[in-house]
Design a protein around this motif. Structure first.
Motif, PDB file in Angstrom:
ATOM      1  N   ALA A 133       0.825  -1.202   0.000  1.00 47.07           N
ATOM      2  CA  ALA A 133       0.000   0.000   0.000  1.00 47.07           C
ATOM      3  C   ALA A 133       0.863   1.258   0.000  1.00 47.07           C
ATOM      4  N   LEU A 134       1.963   1.232   0.756  1.00 44.63           N
ATOM      5  CA  LEU A 134       2.884   2.360   0.770  1.00 44.63           C
ATOM      6  C   LEU A 134       3.480   2.577  -0.616  1.00 44.63           C
ATOM      7  N   LEU A 135       3.886   1.494  -1.274  1.00 47.48           N
ATOM      8  CA  LEU A 135       4.434   1.590  -2.622  1.00 47.48           C
ATOM      9  C   LEU A 135       3.388   2.153  -3.585  1.00 47.48           C
ATOM     10  N   THR A 136       2.132   1.781  -3.392  1.00 45.31           N
ATOM     11  CA  THR A 136       1.062   2.265  -4.262  1.00 45.31           C
ATOM     12  C   THR A 136       0.822   3.756  -4.056  1.00 45.31           C
ATOM     13  N   LEU A 137       0.826   4.202  -2.819  1.00 49.76           N
ATOM     14  CA  LEU A 137       0.699   5.635  -2.541  1.00 49.76           C
ATOM     15  C   LEU A 137       1.838   6.422  -3.193  1.00 49.76           C
ATOM     16  N   LEU A 138       3.052   5.886  -3.104  1.00 51.27           N
ATOM     17  CA  LEU A 138       4.200   6.560  -3.695  1.00 51.27           C
ATOM     18  C   LEU A 138       4.127   6.565  -5.214  1.00 51.27           C
ATOM     19  N   PHE A 139       3.533   5.529  -5.791  1.00 54.19           N
ATOM     20  CA  PHE A 139       3.323   5.506  -7.231  1.00 54.19           C
ATOM     21  C   PHE A 139       2.387   6.650  -7.630  1.00 54.19           C
ATOM     22  N   GLY A 140       1.348   6.882  -6.822  1.00 50.85           N
ATOM     23  CA  GLY A 140       0.456   8.002  -7.097  1.00 50.85           C
ATOM     24  C   GLY A 140       1.157   9.339  -6.978  1.00 50.85           C
ATOM     25  N   ILE A 141       2.061   9.452  -6.006  1.00 52.99           N
ATOM     26  CA  ILE A 141       2.851  10.678  -5.869  1.00 52.99           C
ATOM     27  C   ILE A 141       3.733  10.871  -7.101  1.00 52.99           C
ATOM     28  N   GLY A 142       4.329   9.789  -7.579  1.00 52.52           N
ATOM     29  CA  GLY A 142       5.144   9.878  -8.781  1.00 52.52           C
ATOM     30  C   GLY A 142       4.338  10.282 -10.001  1.00 52.52           C
ATOM     31  N   MET A 143       3.112   9.766 -10.119  1.00 51.71           N
ATOM     32  CA  MET A 143       2.258  10.157 -11.233  1.00 51.71           C
ATOM     33  C   MET A 143       1.925  11.640 -11.168  1.00 51.71           C
ATOM     34  N   GLU A 144       1.659  12.140  -9.966  1.00 51.74           N
ATOM     35  CA  GLU A 144       1.368  13.562  -9.808  1.00 51.74           C
ATOM     36  C   GLU A 144       2.563  14.411 -10.245  1.00 51.74           C
ATOM     37  N   LEU A 145       3.772  13.985  -9.889  1.00 49.56           N
ATOM     38  CA  LEU A 145       4.971  14.730 -10.295  1.00 49.56           C
ATOM     39  C   LEU A 145       5.143  14.718 -11.809  1.00 49.56           C
ATOM     40  N   GLN A 146       4.844  13.584 -12.451  1.00 47.09           N
ATOM     41  CA  GLN A 146       4.945  13.519 -13.910  1.00 47.09           C
ATOM     42  C   GLN A 146       3.867  14.377 -14.572  1.00 47.09           C
ATOM     43  N   TYR A 147       2.701  14.417 -13.987  1.00 42.12           N
ATOM     44  CA  TYR A 147       1.638  15.284 -14.510  1.00 42.12           C
ATOM     45  C   TYR A 147       2.059  16.751 -14.420  1.00 42.12           C
ATOM     46  N   ARG A 148       2.631  17.147 -13.288  1.00 44.89           N
ATOM     47  CA  ARG A 148       3.088  18.523 -13.124  1.00 44.89           C
ATOM     48  C   ARG A 148       4.169  18.856 -14.139  1.00 44.89           C
ATOM     49  N   SER A 149       5.069  17.913 -14.365  1.00 48.02           N
ATOM     50  CA  SER A 149       6.147  18.145 -15.318  1.00 48.02           C
ATOM     51  C   SER A 149       5.588  18.353 -16.719  1.00 48.02           C
ATOM     52  N   ALA A 150       4.597  17.543 -17.101  1.00 49.20           N
ATOM     53  CA  ALA A 150       4.001  17.688 -18.429  1.00 49.20           C
ATOM     54  C   ALA A 150       3.302  19.041 -18.575  1.00 49.20           C
ATOM     55  N   VAL A 151       2.566  19.444 -17.538  1.00 47.32           N
ATOM     56  CA  VAL A 151       1.876  20.735 -17.584  1.00 47.32           C
ATOM     57  C   VAL A 151       2.878  21.879 -17.657  1.00 47.32           C
ATOM     58  N   ARG A 152       3.933  21.774 -16.872  1.00 46.30           N
ATOM     59  CA  ARG A 152       4.949  22.827 -16.843  1.00 46.30           C
ATOM     60  C   ARG A 152       5.609  23.019 -18.206  1.00 46.30           C
ATOM     61  N   ARG A 153       5.777  21.924 -18.934  1.00 51.34           N
ATOM     62  CA  ARG A 153       6.440  22.011 -20.236  1.00 51.34           C
ATOM     63  C   ARG A 153       5.458  22.164 -21.393  1.00 51.34           C
ATOM     64  N   GLY A 154       4.184  22.304 -21.056  1.00 48.18           N
ATOM     65  CA  GLY A 154       3.187  22.513 -22.087  1.00 48.18           C
ATOM     66  C   GLY A 154       2.889  21.294 -22.931  1.00 48.18           C
ATOM     67  N   LEU A 155       3.104  20.105 -22.386  1.00 48.99           N
ATOM     68  CA  LEU A 155       2.852  18.865 -23.117  1.00 48.99           C
ATOM     69  C   LEU A 155       1.443  18.364 -22.836  1.00 48.99           C
ATOM     70  N   ARG A 156       0.901  17.665 -23.815  1.00 50.19           N
ATOM     71  CA  ARG A 156      -0.428  17.092 -23.637  1.00 50.19           C
ATOM     72  C   ARG A 156      -0.368  15.948 -22.626  1.00 50.19           C
ATOM     73  N   TRP A 157      -1.359  15.884 -21.752  1.00 50.95           N
ATOM     74  CA  TRP A 157      -1.457  14.796 -20.765  1.00 50.95           C
ATOM     75  C   TRP A 157      -2.729  14.002 -21.014  1.00 50.95           C
ATOM     76  N   PRO A 158      -2.682  12.639 -20.950  1.00 50.13           N
ATOM     77  CA  PRO A 158      -1.543  11.814 -20.543  1.00 50.13           C
ATOM     78  C   PRO A 158      -0.474  11.629 -21.605  1.00 50.13           C
ATOM     79  N   GLY A 159      -0.787  11.809 -22.885  1.00 52.76           N
ATOM     80  CA  GLY A 159       0.242  11.818 -23.911  1.00 52.76           C
ATOM     81  C   GLY A 159       1.257  10.700 -23.789  1.00 52.76           C
ATOM     82  N   ARG A 160       2.523  11.092 -23.584  1.00 53.30           N
ATOM     83  CA  ARG A 160       3.613  10.118 -23.520  1.00 53.30           C
ATOM     84  C   ARG A 160       3.516   9.197 -22.299  1.00 53.30           C
ATOM     85  N   TYR A 161       2.739   9.596 -21.311  1.00 56.69           N
ATOM     86  CA  TYR A 161       2.615   8.744 -20.137  1.00 56.69           C
ATOM     87  C   TYR A 161       1.985   7.398 -20.500  1.00 56.69           C
ATOM     88  N   LEU A 162       1.153   7.377 -21.536  1.00 58.24           N
ATOM     89  CA  LEU A 162       0.542   6.120 -21.954  1.00 58.24           C
ATOM     90  C   LEU A 162       1.590   5.129 -22.440  1.00 58.24           C
TER      91      LEU A 162
END
Length: 378
Positions: free
Chosen positions: A61-90
């Motif tokens: 469960a801890l690993l799963t929570l951290l995976f969600g935190i990592g997804m949030e960081l990747q989402y922020r990075s995509a928004v910051r760089r003006g990339l479409r989300w989920p885009g490359r995340y798929l």
């Protein structure tokens, strides 16, 4: 965010990897094969039960929570760089699913990566939506999890697992691969629970990061998480005393509370430590930075050590007195985790990422991060 709390996600992830293996090692060590999970672990003593209860679901469960935190960081990075989300995340999701499929077929029946990939595909479309949409989705997924766990618990009430017929488990590696391919409905049934629970925890991890979990001003939030963890520990004692029928309740409903407590406690402990990081903290951080590699690598080592086609420790320990067998299993866990930490630290002194992490990065580099049209990276 202070430097100590900045290191907290890596330490937490390393703790989650070590703790997840603390669950998996008992599966590998059972001479009956992975089917023992469905029949219940037998032949041990009270310390075996306590050790399995400590690890059951909490670190996953801890690993799963951290995976969600990592997804949030990747989402922020995509928004910051003006990339479409989920885009490359798929593409990352597709790679994760493929890695999980190979891990399942070649190594371990109870892989979680495939379930993570399916859940992340769903959550990727939710992480950028409004808070109302995200909360509603989490509530629906949570309700599904509770209904599934409740139904399974009610269906198995009164059963000790001793009457569950176990399929014969092959002694050869090729036979085990064939068994996994032949019985995906048996060995992949847990995905039905992993996916909705992961959706909840992915969204929870994202929300906690947005709420300032690792920020200097997040002390009140971390204290509330620790309080939730204390409640989870109390409930865990109750479910453990309840025996095997409460296994799923403990794993999917109680364990996330304990994981939330760890998510709040570890950053506070790290912030209060003085002086340079010691070997334990450095080792956990190294495990965290190479989490995918260590998760798969630890299972590979356990398969070699315990499997009949490897060193055959599972069969050799079957007739050993319970205290000695427990000591041997715990000893393997310590050696594998410590060895993984040392190897990860050595690797990171020479490379930026772990081997599997580097492979994922290399596969994703086929598309330029700066391009919205998918031009090849020069």
């Amino acid at each position: 965010m202070s430097g100590d709390r900045l290191a907290a996600p890596d330490v937490l992830r390393g703790l989650a990897i070590a703790g997840t293996f603390a669950t998996n090692v008992w599966v590998f060590a059972d001479p009956r094969g992975p089917g023992a999970v469905f029949a219940g672990f037998t032949g041990g003593w009270w310390l075996d039960t306590a050790l399995r209860a400590v690890a059951n679901g909490k670190f996953l469960a801890l690993l799963t929570l951290l995976f969600g935190i990592g997804m949030e960081l990747q989402y922020r990075s995509a928004v910051r760089r003006g990339l479409r989300w989920p885009g490359r995340y798929l593409a990352r999701v597709a790679i994760l699913f493929t890695e999980g499929l190979l891990h399942y077929v070649l190594v371990f029946e109870f892989d979680v990566l495939m379930g993570y990939a399916i859940a992340s595909l769903l959550v990727a479309w939710l992480v950028g939506r409004s808070a109302r949409v995200r909360v509603s989705a989490a509530c629906v997924a949570g309700a599904v999890t509770v209904l599934l766990v409740g139904g399974a618990t009610a269906a198995t009430a009164g059963s000790t697992g001793a009457d569950v017929p176990l399929p014969p488990y092959p002694a050869t590696w090729t036979g085990q691969v064939a068994a996994r391919l032949a019985d995906p409905l048996l060995y992949r049934i847990e995905v039905v629970l992993i996916v909705p629970s992961a959706v909840v925890l992915f969204l929870a991890g994202s929300a906690l990061l947005r709420a300032g979990l690792f920020d200097d001003g997040g002390a009140a939030l971390r204290r509330r998480l620790v309080a939730a963890g204390v409640a989870g520990v109390v409930l865990n004692v109750v479910t453990t005393l309840g025996g095997a029928p409460w296994f799923l309740v403990e794993r999917y409903l109680v364990a996330p509370l304990v994981a939330l407590g760890l998510l709040g406690l570890v950053p506070e402990v790290l912030a209060r430590l003085r002086g340079p990081a010691g070997p334990v903290r450095r080792g956990l951080a190294a495990l965290g930075r190479t989490a995918m590699t260590c998760y798969v690598g630890q299972n590979v080592l356990a398969a070699v050590l315990f499997g009949a086609w490897g060193l055959g420790l599972a069969g050799a320990l079957a007739g050993v007195a319970a205290p000695l067998r427990t000591g041997a299993v715990v000893g393997v866990w310590v050696l594998v985790v410590a060895g993984s930490a040392v190897a990860a630290g050595w690797w990171l002194r020479r490379h930026d990422r772990g081997p599997l992490e580097a492979l994922t990065h290399a596969l994703l580099r086929g598309r330029s991060p700066a391009s919205r049209r998918g031009a090849r990276t020069p």
